[in-house]
Design an enzyme around this catalytic site. Structure first.
Site, mmCIF file in Angstrom:
data_model
loop_
_atom_site.group_PDB
_atom_site.id
_atom_site.type_symbol
_atom_site.label_atom_id
_atom_site.label_comp_id
_atom_site.label_asym_id
_atom_site.label_seq_id
_atom_site.Cartn_x
_atom_site.Cartn_y
_atom_site.Cartn_z
ATOM 1 N N GLY A 1 0.843 -1.198 0.000
ATOM 2 C CA GLY A 1 0.000 0.000 0.000
ATOM 3 C C GLY A 1 0.874 1.243 0.000
ATOM 4 N N VAL A 2 0.285 2.341 0.463
ATOM 5 C CA VAL A 2 0.970 3.629 0.381
ATOM 6 C C VAL A 2 2.235 3.668 1.231
ATOM 7 C CG1 VAL A 2 0.569 6.090 0.416
ATOM 8 C CG2 VAL A 2 -1.359 4.559 0.264
ATOM 9 N N ARG B 1 -4.025 0.730 8.822
ATOM 10 C CA ARG B 1 -4.120 1.376 10.129
ATOM 11 C C ARG B 1 -5.538 1.207 10.666
ATOM 12 N NH1 ARG B 1 -0.034 4.691 11.585
ATOM 13 N NH2 ARG B 1 -1.394 6.142 12.700
ATOM 14 N N HIS C 1 2.620 26.644 -21.260
ATOM 15 C CA HIS C 1 3.545 25.737 -21.947
ATOM 16 C C HIS C 1 4.981 26.154 -21.640
ATOM 17 C CE1 HIS C 1 5.189 23.147 -25.041
ATOM 18 N NE2 HIS C 1 5.944 24.156 -25.431
#
Ligand code: FAD
Ligand code: NAI
Length: 466
Positions: free
Chosen positions: A183-184, A274, A445
Site C-alpha cells: 500500500g501507500v 491502520r 507551456h
C-alpha cells in the site's frame, strides 16, 4: 457558559483535532485540545506525512547522484556516500519546526493544550491527567495506529521488525528490507530505503499493489517500481516471522494456499493498514459505540449518535488522509459554532509520494463504469514536452467522464509532479467541470499540467500531441 469549562474540547491534536481547535477558537469558542504525545501535530507531523516526505525528498536527491541519473546532463561527482543519522536528524528538524509551529498557533489563538490522555467519564466530561473537564461540545479526533499482523511482532527499538514509525528512524541502510503490504506506506518507505541502497521486496496479499486506486494506474505503478529494482510479490501472504540475532526470517505462502517458503531480511516493515484509536477513551461512559471496523460513525455534519459529541479524521469512516482530517476539522468546528460546515467527500485527492508520484481523485474507471456509461481520455507523460525536457517521462494522465453529460468523474495521474497536478483536477471537479471545460482551458507551456489538458482532449477524441 455556566458550569462548563469549555465550549469545545477536542481530543487529539493531529491534523483533524488541531485544525478544529484553531478554527473553533477563531470563531470565538472557548476551546481546549487534549494530546497525549509530547508534541502537537498527531501522526501526520510526528511520525507520518512530514517525516516520510522529508526522507523521500532526501533519498531522491541521493539517488539522483548515486544512481548516475545526473551523468546524462554532463554532471559527475565523486563517490557518493550517505550519512543516515545526519539525514534522520535533518528530517527531525523539519518535524520539530512544524510541531513547534502548532504550539505557537495554539497560543496565538488561545487554545488551551491539555497534556495527557483523555477518557470520558460522562457524555460531556473527560478526565485528563487526573483532572476533570466539562465541555458543551467534544470532538473526538484520536486518529489511528498501525494494524498489527499476528505472528509478526513489531519491535521498533530493536529495529529488525518495524512499523512505519521504526522505518523512519533506522540507524543504517538495511541490506534486505522486506515490506509486508504493497500500500501507500510500503511503497513510500520502501522507496526511501531502496534509493539509499537496500534491496527491497514488497509482499502483497492481493493480486495487485495500491488497493483502491484505478486499475491502469496500479498496473503501471507496479511496472515502474519493478523497473526501479523493487521486487514485488503479489498474491502472497506472510504466515510467520522469527528473529535470530540481527536477521528475521519470514514464512510466506500463496494467498490462495499452497507450498510455503522462507525469506530472510535485515529489516521487516509491517505496513498492512491502520486502525482507529478508540481504546482507553471509555466511549461506553459517553454512551458511544464503534462499528464493525472499530470506527465511530457520524452523520454528514460529523455528529455522533450522542448529542454534543462529534468525531472527525481517521477515527471515522473514509480515507485515512491528513487533508481529509483537516477539512473535516474545519467543517466540524463551524458546525459546532452554529455555522454550516460542509465537505464534499467525492472530491478528496490521494497522493503517493514515490517517484514518479501517483495521484487520483474521484472514481476509478472500474467504479465509474459500474455506475454509468463513461468516456476515457489518456495521455502518456512521454508525449509531454516538460516531462521530456526533464528526462522524466514515466507515467500517464487519465480523465474519466460521464459519456452523456461529459462531467469529469475521476482523474488519475502518474507523473513526477502528480501530487501538484491533481489540485487542478480537484478544483475542476468541485466546480462540476466537463472534460471539455478542461480541454478548452489555456494551460501554460511547457508544463506537466498540459498533460491533463491533453487527456481531457482525449475524452473528446481529439488530443493534439499523440
Ligand atoms: P492523528 O494524526 O492520528 O492524530 C490523533 C492524535 O490523537 C494523536 O497525536 C494521538 O496521540 C492523540 N490521541 C489519541 N487518543 C488520545 C486520547 N485518548 N487522549 C489524548 N490524545 C489522544 N496522510 C496524507 O494525507 N498525506 C501523507 O503524505 C501521509 N503520509 C503518512 C505517512 C505515514 C508513515 C503514516 C503513518 C500516515 C500518513 N498519512 C498521510 C496519514 C495521516 O497521518 C493521517 O490520515 C492523519 O494524521 C489523520 O489525522 P487525525 O487528526 O485524524 O489523527
Ligand atoms: P494501505 O491500506 O494503503 O495498504 C496496506 C496493504 O497491505 C494493502 O495493499 C493490503 O492488501 C496489504 N495487506 C494487508 N494484509 C496483508 C498481509 N497479511 N500480507 C500482505 N499484505 C497485506 O495501508 P498502509 O500502507 O499501511 O497505510 C495506512 C494508511 O495511511 C492508508 O490508509 C493511507 O491512506 C495512509 N497513508 C497515506 C499516505 C499518503 O497520503 N501519501 C502515506 C502513508 C500512509
Amino acid at each position: 457558559m455556566a458550569d462548563y469549562d469549555y465550549d469545545l474540547l477536542v481530543i487529539g491534536a493531529g491534523p483533524g483535532g488541531y485544525v478544529a481547535a484553531i478554527r473553533a477558537a477563531q470563531l470565538g469558542l472557548k476551546t481546549a485540545c487534549v494530546e497525549s504525545r509530547e508534541t502537537l501535530g498527531g501522526t501526520c507531523l510526528n511520525v507520518g506525512c512530514i517525516p516520510s516526505k522529508a526522507l523521500l525528498h532526501a533519498s531522491e536527491l541521493y539517488e539522483e547522484v548515486a544512481g548516475g541519473h545526473l551523468a546524462k546532463f554532463g554532471m559527475s561527482f565523486g563517490k557518493p556516500s550517505v550519512d543516515v543519522p545526519a539525514m534522520i536528524a535533518e528530517k527531525q528538524k523539519a518535524v520539530d519546526e512544524l510541531t513547534g509551529g502548532i504550539a505557537f498557533l495554539f497560543k496565538k489563538n488561545k487554545v488551551d493544550w491539555l497534556k495527557g490522555r483523555a477518557a470520558f467519564t460522562s457524555a460531556d466530561t473527560v478526565d485528563v491527567a487526573g483532572k476533570s473537564y466539562r465541555a458543551k461540545n467534544i470532538i473526538i479526533a484520536t486518529g489511528s495506529s498501525v494494524t498489527p499482523l499476528p505472528g509478526v511482532d513489531v519491535d521498533n527499538a530493536k529495529g529488525i521488525v518495524v512499523d512505519s514509525t521504526g522505518a523512519l528512524t533506522l540507524p543504517k541502510v538495511p541490506g534486505h528490507m522486506v515490506v509486508i503490504g504493497g500500500g501507500v506506506i510500503g511503497l513510500e518507505l520502501g522507496s526511501v530505503w531502496r534509493r539509499l541502497g537496500a534491496k527491497v521486496t514488497v509482499v502483497e496479499y492481493l493480486d495487485q499493489i495500491l488497493p483502491g486506486m484505478d486499475g491502469d494506474i496500479r498496473k503501471e505503478a507496479a511496472k515502474i517500481f519493478k523497473k526501479q529494482g523493487m521486487e514485488i510479490r503479489t498474491g502472497t501472504k506472510v504466515t510467520g516471522c522469527t528473529v535470530k540475532g540481527a536477521k528475521a526470517t519470514l514464512t510466506m505462502e500463496p494467498a490462495a494456499g499452497g507450498a510455503s517458503e522462507t525469506i530472510d531480511a535485515d529489516v521487516v516493515l509491517v505496513a498492512i493498514g491502520r486502525r482507529p484509536n478508540t481504546e482507553g477513551l471509555a466511549l461506553d461512559k459517553a454512551g458511544l459505540t464503534v462499528n464493525a471496523r472499530g470506527q465511530i460513525e457520524t452523520d454528514h455534519d460529523f455528529r455522533t449518535s450522542v448529542p454534543g459529541i462529534w468525531a472527525i479524521g481517521d477515527v471515522i469512516p473514509g480515507p485515512m488522509l491528513a487533508h481529509k482530517a483537516e477539512d473535516e476539522g474545519i467543517a466540524c468546528a463551524e458546525n459546532v459554532a452554529g455555522l454550516t460546515g460542509i465537505i464534499n467527500h467525492d472530491v478528496i485527492p490521494s497522493v503517493v509520494y514515490t517517484f514518479p508520484e501517483i495521484a487520483g481523485v474521484g472514481l476509478t474507471e472500474e467504479q465509474a463504469a459500474a455506475k454509468t456509461t463513461i468516456k476515457v481520455g489518456k495521455f502518456p507523460m512521454m508525449a509531454n514536452s516538460r516531462a521530456k525536457t526533464n528526462r522524466q517521462t514515466d507515467g500517464l494522465v487519465k480523465v474519466i467522464a460521464d459519456a452523456e453529460t461529459d462531467r469529469v468523474l475521476g482523474v488519475w495521474i502518474i507523473a513526477s509532479v502528480a501530487g501538484t497536478m491533481i489540485a487542478e483536477a480537484c478544483v475542476a471537479m468541485e466546480f462540476g467541470a466537463t472534460s471539455e471545460d478542461i480541454a478548452y482551458t489555456c494551460h501554460a507551456h511547457p508544463t506537466h499540467a498540459e498533460a491533463l489538458k491533453e487527456a481531457a482532449m482525449g475524452v473528446q477524441g481529439k488530443p493534439i500531441h499523440i
